[in-house]
Structure formats: structure tokens, C-alpha cells
Scaffold this motif. Sequence first.
Motif, PDB file in Angstrom:
ATOM      1  N   ALA A  60       0.827  -1.214   0.000  1.00  0.00           N
ATOM      2  CA  ALA A  60       0.000   0.000   0.000  1.00  0.00           C
ATOM      3  C   ALA A  60       0.862   1.265   0.000  1.00  0.00           C
ATOM      4  CB  ALA A  60      -0.957  -0.018   1.194  1.00  0.00           C
ATOM      5  N   PRO A  61       1.889   1.387   0.865  1.00  0.00           N
ATOM      6  CA  PRO A  61       2.751   2.570   0.779  1.00  0.00           C
ATOM      7  C   PRO A  61       3.447   2.700  -0.568  1.00  0.00           C
ATOM      8  CG  PRO A  61       3.081   1.438   2.864  1.00  0.00           C
ATOM      9  CD  PRO A  61       2.246   0.544   2.011  1.00  0.00           C
ATOM     10  N   MET A  62       3.822   1.562  -1.172  1.00  0.00           N
ATOM     11  CA  MET A  62       4.466   1.599  -2.480  1.00  0.00           C
ATOM     12  C   MET A  62       3.521   2.176  -3.536  1.00  0.00           C
ATOM     13  SD  MET A  62       6.155  -1.545  -4.652  1.00  0.00           S
ATOM     14  CE  MET A  62       4.581  -2.412  -4.812  1.00  0.00           C
ATOM     15  N   ALA A  63       2.239   1.770  -3.500  1.00  0.00           N
ATOM     16  CA  ALA A  63       1.271   2.286  -4.470  1.00  0.00           C
ATOM     17  C   ALA A  63       1.110   3.796  -4.330  1.00  0.00           C
ATOM     18  CB  ALA A  63      -0.076   1.582  -4.284  1.00  0.00           C
ATOM     19  N   VAL A  64       1.053   4.283  -3.096  1.00  0.00           N
ATOM     20  CA  VAL A  64       0.917   5.726  -2.854  1.00  0.00           C
ATOM     21  C   VAL A  64       2.158   6.468  -3.346  1.00  0.00           C
ATOM     22  CG1 VAL A  64       0.732   7.505  -1.084  1.00  0.00           C
ATOM     23  CG2 VAL A  64      -0.652   5.434  -0.912  1.00  0.00           C
ATOM     24  N   THR A  65       3.335   5.941  -3.049  1.00  0.00           N
ATOM     25  CA  THR A  65       4.580   6.616  -3.428  1.00  0.00           C
ATOM     26  C   THR A  65       4.748   6.649  -4.938  1.00  0.00           C
ATOM     27  OG1 THR A  65       5.591   5.841  -1.371  1.00  0.00           O
ATOM     28  CG2 THR A  65       7.066   6.646  -3.087  1.00  0.00           C
ATOM     29  N   ILE A  66       4.450   5.550  -5.615  1.00  0.00           N
ATOM     30  CA  ILE A  66       4.580   5.524  -7.072  1.00  0.00           C
ATOM     31  C   ILE A  66       3.607   6.508  -7.705  1.00  0.00           C
ATOM     32  CG2 ILE A  66       4.150   4.083  -9.107  1.00  0.00           C
ATOM     33  CD1 ILE A  66       5.458   1.786  -7.641  1.00  0.00           C
ATOM     34  N   LEU A  67       2.401   6.620  -7.136  1.00  0.00           N
ATOM     35  CA  LEU A  67       1.439   7.611  -7.628  1.00  0.00           C
ATOM     36  C   LEU A  67       2.039   9.017  -7.546  1.00  0.00           C
ATOM     37  CD1 LEU A  67      -1.389   8.978  -8.130  1.00  0.00           C
ATOM     38  CD2 LEU A  67      -1.706   8.776  -5.651  1.00  0.00           C
ATOM     39  N   LEU A  68       2.555   9.416  -6.373  1.00  0.00           N
ATOM     40  CA  LEU A  68       3.134  10.750  -6.209  1.00  0.00           C
ATOM     41  C   LEU A  68       4.303  10.966  -7.169  1.00  0.00           C
ATOM     42  CD1 LEU A  68       3.183  11.048  -2.307  1.00  0.00           C
ATOM     43  CD2 LEU A  68       1.630  12.209  -3.884  1.00  0.00           C
ATOM     44  N   PRO A 137      -1.540   8.074  12.093  1.00  0.00           N
ATOM     45  CA  PRO A 137      -2.108   8.984  11.084  1.00  0.00           C
ATOM     46  C   PRO A 137      -1.409  10.336  11.017  1.00  0.00           C
ATOM     47  CG  PRO A 137      -3.614   8.698  12.951  1.00  0.00           C
ATOM     48  CD  PRO A 137      -2.532   7.693  13.111  1.00  0.00           C
ATOM     49  N   GLY A 138      -0.973  10.872  12.176  1.00  0.00           N
ATOM     50  CA  GLY A 138      -0.271  12.143  12.159  1.00  0.00           C
ATOM     51  C   GLY A 138       1.055  12.044  11.427  1.00  0.00           C
ATOM     52  N   GLY A 139       1.816  11.008  11.732  1.00  0.00           N
ATOM     53  CA  GLY A 139       3.086  10.797  11.043  1.00  0.00           C
ATOM     54  C   GLY A 139       2.890  10.509   9.571  1.00  0.00           C
ATOM     55  N   PHE A 140       1.811   9.777   9.239  1.00  0.00           N
ATOM     56  CA  PHE A 140       1.513   9.475   7.841  1.00  0.00           C
ATOM     57  C   PHE A 140       1.222  10.761   7.076  1.00  0.00           C
ATOM     58  CE2 PHE A 140      -1.523   8.529   4.449  1.00  0.00           C
ATOM     59  CZ  PHE A 140      -0.870   7.513   3.766  1.00  0.00           C
ATOM     60  N   LEU A 141       0.401  11.636   7.663  1.00  0.00           N
ATOM     61  CA  LEU A 141       0.059  12.888   7.005  1.00  0.00           C
ATOM     62  C   LEU A 141       1.295  13.755   6.806  1.00  0.00           C
ATOM     63  CD1 LEU A 141      -2.154  14.731   5.888  1.00  0.00           C
ATOM     64  CD2 LEU A 141      -2.479  15.622   8.195  1.00  0.00           C
ATOM     65  N   LEU A 142       2.135  13.860   7.841  1.00  0.00           N
ATOM     66  CA  LEU A 142       3.372  14.638   7.725  1.00  0.00           C
ATOM     67  C   LEU A 142       4.263  14.065   6.634  1.00  0.00           C
ATOM     68  CD1 LEU A 142       5.379  16.784   8.746  1.00  0.00           C
ATOM     69  CD2 LEU A 142       6.151  15.104  10.446  1.00  0.00           C
ATOM     70  N   SER A 143       4.390  12.740   6.598  1.00  0.00           N
ATOM     71  CA  SER A 143       5.271  12.098   5.617  1.00  0.00           C
ATOM     72  C   SER A 143       4.767  12.293   4.192  1.00  0.00           C
ATOM     73  CB  SER A 143       5.387  10.596   5.922  1.00  0.00           C
ATOM     74  OG  SER A 143       5.931  10.378   7.197  1.00  0.00           O
ATOM     75  N   ILE A 144       3.449  12.193   3.999  1.00  0.00           N
ATOM     76  CA  ILE A 144       2.922  12.306   2.638  1.00  0.00           C
ATOM     77  C   ILE A 144       2.993  13.751   2.153  1.00  0.00           C
ATOM     78  CG2 ILE A 144       0.446  12.701   3.081  1.00  0.00           C
ATOM     79  CD1 ILE A 144      -0.108  10.552   0.964  1.00  0.00           C
ATOM     80  N   LEU A 212       6.354   6.383   4.819  1.00  0.00           N
ATOM     81  CA  LEU A 212       4.964   5.907   4.760  1.00  0.00           C
ATOM     82  C   LEU A 212       4.861   4.476   5.275  1.00  0.00           C
ATOM     83  CD1 LEU A 212       3.700   7.315   1.326  1.00  0.00           C
ATOM     84  CD2 LEU A 212       3.337   8.238   3.610  1.00  0.00           C
ATOM     85  N   ARG A 213       5.854   3.664   4.979  1.00  0.00           N
ATOM     86  CA  ARG A 213       5.845   2.289   5.484  1.00  0.00           C
ATOM     87  C   ARG A 213       5.848   2.275   7.005  1.00  0.00           C
ATOM     88  NH1 ARG A 213      10.380  -1.510   3.285  1.00  0.00           N
ATOM     89  NH2 ARG A 213       9.310  -2.756   4.858  1.00  0.00           N
ATOM     90  N   ALA A 214       6.711   3.092   7.584  1.00  0.00           N
ATOM     91  CA  ALA A 214       6.814   3.123   9.051  1.00  0.00           C
ATOM     92  C   ALA A 214       5.520   3.612   9.683  1.00  0.00           C
ATOM     93  CB  ALA A 214       7.983   4.015   9.467  1.00  0.00           C
ATOM     94  N   THR A 215       4.951   4.681   9.141  1.00  0.00           N
ATOM     95  CA  THR A 215       3.753   5.253   9.753  1.00  0.00           C
ATOM     96  C   THR A 215       2.533   4.379   9.525  1.00  0.00           C
ATOM     97  OG1 THR A 215       3.434   6.648   7.781  1.00  0.00           O
ATOM     98  CG2 THR A 215       4.625   7.603   9.639  1.00  0.00           C
ATOM     99  N   TRP A 216       2.486   3.668   8.403  1.00  0.00           N
ATOM    100  CA  TRP A 216       1.361   2.751   8.175  1.00  0.00           C
ATOM    101  C   TRP A 216       1.383   1.630   9.206  1.00  0.00           C
ATOM    102  CZ3 TRP A 216      -0.825   3.539   2.888  1.00  0.00           C
ATOM    103  CH2 TRP A 216      -2.141   3.054   2.798  1.00  0.00           C
TER     104      TRP A 216
END
Length: 247
Positions: A60-68, A137-144, A212-216
Motif C-alpha cells: 500500500a505505501p508503495m502504491a501511494v509513493t509511485i502515484l506521487l 495517522p499524524g506521522g503518515f500525514l506529515l510524511s505524505i 509511509l511504510r513506518a507510519t502505516w
Amino acid sequence: MTVLTKLTAAEAKVFLRDPGAPAVVVGIPLALLLVFGLMPGANEPDPKYGGHSALATVIAPMAVTILLAMLALTLFPNAMATYREKGLLKRLSASPVPPSRLLAAQLLVNLAAAVVVVLLIAGVGGLVLGIPLPGNPGGFLLSIVLGALALFSVGLLIAALAPTGRAASGIGSAVFFPMLALGGVWVPKEQLPVFLQHVADVLPLGSTLNALRATWAGDSPELLQLGAMAVFAVGCTAIAVRVFRWE
């Protein structure tokens, strides 16, 4: 309606009228999520990933990162360089509308597309594959947010240097694919040599993916990853502003 709002609406129409761009932006991340997510054992706890599933901590983090990365390194610079090639930026520079408004409109359209697809990934992943929401979620939002800023700043630098749309696509691809290899996409970071693990945490794509992997998984992103994203965001933007040409 402000000039920026009108330009953003116009750029959104252009983006949606090209059947290839939305199909690629939506299709590739969701295809990655579904193809790898439906593999046997993908959603089962794995000691290699701290007792979390590979689906939640890698796929899932990989899909988000490749999209960005696709939006930031290929589509965005290609659009801006094509406008330069066709003389649109030059004509705008002679009008009351500053070309920077077009740049802002392009960024808004691409970021809006990213938000929509991230929500789709989370929704499809949760409903179809049972992927849990990010544990931090906070770390995920900051990371993204930092990851998007870092990747789009690199895309802005490409757009600043590329004279044509074709050149922008070539440069973007030349940046995108090595980052996939060195950022922990083709081979998870844990399986890379120690030196390359640090490289993966420094490159914009790799630092985004691994944060994103860590925060997920519910952990906190590493300071090295956050710092690298911030440095790329500030540094590449500053260089792009100095070398950007509207014609």
C-alpha cells in the motif's frame, strides 16, 4: 471567480480530457495494490515486517509513493515544458496574468489528483483487501505532505530545465526509474546492503516510501527521512526558481 480558480478549472479539464493521464494515474497504483494484494499470504502477519502484513507495510505505501512520483516527475514537468515549447508561457508573460498562476494551477490539479487516488487506495485497500488504516495517522500525514513537496520540487526543477515536453518526459524517466531501484521499491529496504539502505532513506522517492511504510505500521518516520524530504523540497525549489524560464 479569481484568476487562479479559472486557470485551475481549465487545467483540470485539460487533465481529464486526456484519457491516458487519468487512466495511468488511477490504474497503475490500484493495479499494483490489487495484483500484489491478492497474492496468497500478502495480508498475513510476517516477522520480516515486525508482525505486520506485507500488504500494509510494503504494498500500500508503495502504491501511494509511485502515484506521487508519476505525477511529480513525469506528468507535471511534461505539461509545463509542453506549454513552454508551444509558447503559451511566453504569451502569458505579456498578459496581465502572471505565468506563476499557471504553475500554481498545474500544481493544484496534480495534488488534487493525488489526494483522490490516495483516498481510492485506502478505500479499495480497506474494503476489498482488508488493509488497516495507517497506525500513525499524524506521522503518515506529515510524511505524505513532505514527500509530495520533495517530489514535486524535483519535478519543478525538471520543468525549469527541459525545453520541450519530450525532453521533460525523458529527464523525468531518467530520474524516476533509478529512484525506484535505489529507493526500496523493487527490493525492500531491509534486503538492500547497509549503504544502500541509507541511500534509500535520503532519495526523495525512497524517503517518502520508507516514511509511509513506518507510519502505516504505527511507527514514527525516521528523522533522516523527514530531513531529506525537507532538504530536497527547499533546495530543488530554490534552484528551480533561479533557473526557471518562461520561454
